[in-house]
Design a protein around this motif. Structure first.
Motif, PDB file in Angstrom:
ATOM      1  N   GLU A 205      35.961  38.471  39.320  1.00 33.23           N
ATOM      2  CA  GLU A 205      37.390  39.285  39.163  1.00 33.23           C
ATOM      3  C   GLU A 205      37.100  40.001  37.846  1.00 33.23           C
TER       4      GLU A 205
ATOM      5  N   ARG B  46      39.745  43.354  38.516  1.00 33.90           N
ATOM      6  CA  ARG B  46      41.173  43.588  37.645  1.00 33.90           C
ATOM      7  C   ARG B  46      41.400  44.758  36.898  1.00 33.90           C
TER       8      ARG B  46
ATOM      9  N   SER C 231      41.887  47.142  39.580  1.00 29.05           N
ATOM     10  CA  SER C 231      43.487  47.051  39.668  1.00 29.05           C
ATOM     11  C   SER C 231      43.934  47.927  38.871  1.00 29.05           C
TER      12      SER C 231
ATOM     13  N   THR D 115      48.655  43.927  38.650  1.00 32.23           N
ATOM     14  CA  THR D 115      48.939  42.217  39.356  1.00 32.23           C
ATOM     15  C   THR D 115      47.314  42.083  38.953  1.00 32.23           C
ATOM     16  N   ASP D 116      46.962  41.313  38.260  1.00 27.65           N
ATOM     17  CA  ASP D 116      45.623  40.587  37.899  1.00 27.65           C
ATOM     18  C   ASP D 116      45.150  39.920  38.114  1.00 27.65           C
ATOM     19  N   ASN D 117      46.546  38.891  39.276  1.00 23.17           N
ATOM     20  CA  ASN D 117      45.686  38.164  40.938  1.00 23.17           C
ATOM     21  C   ASN D 117      44.919  38.146  41.136  1.00 23.17           C
ATOM     22  N   VAL D 118      43.677  37.797  41.547  1.00 19.16           N
ATOM     23  CA  VAL D 118      41.927  38.509  41.761  1.00 19.16           C
ATOM     24  C   VAL D 118      42.614  38.523  42.914  1.00 19.16           C
ATOM     25  N   GLU D 119      43.929  37.328  43.915  1.00 21.76           N
ATOM     26  CA  GLU D 119      43.089  37.279  45.434  1.00 21.76           C
ATOM     27  C   GLU D 119      44.446  38.202  45.976  1.00 21.76           C
ATOM     28  N   GLU D 120      45.274  38.930  45.606  1.00 22.51           N
ATOM     29  CA  GLU D 120      45.941  40.114  45.459  1.00 22.51           C
ATOM     30  C   GLU D 120      45.188  40.622  45.342  1.00 22.51           C
TER      31      GLU D 120
ATOM     32  N   GLN E 243      33.987  34.857  41.232  1.00 25.20           N
ATOM     33  CA  GLN E 243      34.982  34.400  39.689  1.00 25.20           C
ATOM     34  C   GLN E 243      34.090  33.442  38.393  1.00 25.20           C
TER      35      GLN E 243
ATOM     36  N   CYS F 142      36.190  34.486  45.953  1.00 28.90           N
ATOM     37  CA  CYS F 142      37.271  34.808  46.697  1.00 28.90           C
ATOM     38  C   CYS F 142      36.925  35.644  48.171  1.00 28.90           C
TER      39      CYS F 142
END
Length: 343
Positions: free
Chosen positions: A223, A227, A230, A237-242, A264, A270
């Motif tokens: 994770e 990040r 990203s 975005t910090d959203n791992v799924e995104e 994670q 994920c």
């Protein structure tokens, strides 16, 4: 010998390092400016820490390096001698000999490039409260040359393999070797996998990483690395799924869709594929059973790859990854019992 279909099916390339592993204290981390759960390259200020560790703490020497760990775990999970091969650069010294002995005993077909003038690379594994931090002194590992890869007996390993795994750390050493293998995989419809490996790779080796990415069929990472990736690419975005979904959409040279697999820690793994995300729970471990997290991510990849080369579904690959990681964190360093107990 391996059954013909599995002989040399998986090839890894990376930085072979002898892990110098010890439980240290906060004072030691502070002295050498080391953050927990991080992986960095040694600088001048770290020069004396290797000897200090050996003198001050109870150290263990274990053949390591991220890719080599993953390949050894895959080999252990497969239990088919000769199913895996590995290349990287070591020195002609006692640490190099130790590495050869250790990896060969693990059943991996190692073809090391041996550098006459540089010592075998080492990695200080500093463990505090079960969490690990890595400081790698690449030394000989940094001297790998694509000329070694092109030698007929080594290129034969590339041609024999159907799956490839290279940790992102190798981008700092021989990006041209990575390109050669990646292009071969793409041209021959084989599976090429890589790992983000560390935040600093995403930050400071962005160009070679972006050059390799279009060839990557499966990209692994954790994770923190996701990040950082990203942030570096301005995704906001910090959203791992995104982030995992966006990595899947990165341009690709072959028609095969990319799969992104982000671990994670104790949170679910994920997996992004084809615009969808699946979450897979990890095997939770009571705190008192945790020995150290060193090699957990590498073991996850090794377990995953052991099923992937058998063409098992992704869910099964993730399960095997979680199993292997769970075994490794209950032991010191990236080590494992004689036989796996994975069903």
């Amino acid at each position: 010998m391996a059954s013909p279909s599995y002989d040399g099916i998986l090839l890894g390339m990376g930085n072979p390092l002898l892990d110098i592993s010890a439980v240290v204290d906060d004072e030691f981390l502070h002295k050498y400016d080391i953050k927990l759960n991080n992986a960095i390259l040694a600088e001048d200020k770290h020069k004396s820490m290797y000897d200090e560790m050996s003198n001050k703490f109870n150290v263990e020497y274990i053949a390591g390096g991220a890719t080599q760990n993953s390949i050894k775990v895959a080999q252990w999970m497969l239990q088919i001698p000769g199913a895996t091969s590995y290349m990287g650069c070591i020195g002609k010294d006692k640490y190099g000999e130790e590495m050869k002995k250790n990896s060969t005993a693990a059943g991996v077909n190692v073809h090391y490039y041996e550098d006459e003038n540089t010592p075998t690379g080492t990695c200080a594994v500093c463990v505090v409260g079960g969490e690990r931090s890595l400081v790698a002194n690449l030394a000989a590992a940094n001297c790998y040359k694509s000329e070694h890869l092109k030698r007929p007996e080594n290129w034969a390993l590339v041609e024999k393999a159907k799956y490839y795994y290279i940790a992102g750390f190798f981008l700092t050493v021989s990006p041209d070797s990575i390109q050669l293998v990646a292009e071969h995989a793409a041209a021959n419809n084989k599976v090429f996998t890589m790992n983000l490996s560390a935040p600093f790779i995403c930050e400071f080796f962005r160009d070679p990483q972006e050059k390799a990415l279009p060839y990557v069929d499966i990209l692994f990472g954790n994770e923190t690395e996701a990040r950082t990736f990203s942030k570096v690419h301005g995704w906001e975005t910090d959203n791992v799924e995104e982030i995992a979904k966006k990595i899947c959409e990165w341009p690709k040279v072959t028609g095969r869709k990319r799969i992104t697999v982000i671990t994670q820690g104790a949170d679910p793994v994920c997996v992004a594929e084809d615009g969808k995300v699946q979450l897979f729970p990890v095997i939770l471990l009571p705190k008192e059973k945790l020995v150290d997290t060193n090699g957990a991510g590498d073991a996850f990849v090794g377990g995953f790859l052991s099923q992937l080369v058998q063409e098992k579904p992704i869910a099964e690959c993730v399960k095997a990854g979680c199993y292997a990681a769970n075994v490794i964190i209950q032991r010191s360093g990236c080590t494992y019992p004689e036989k796996p107990d994975f069903h």
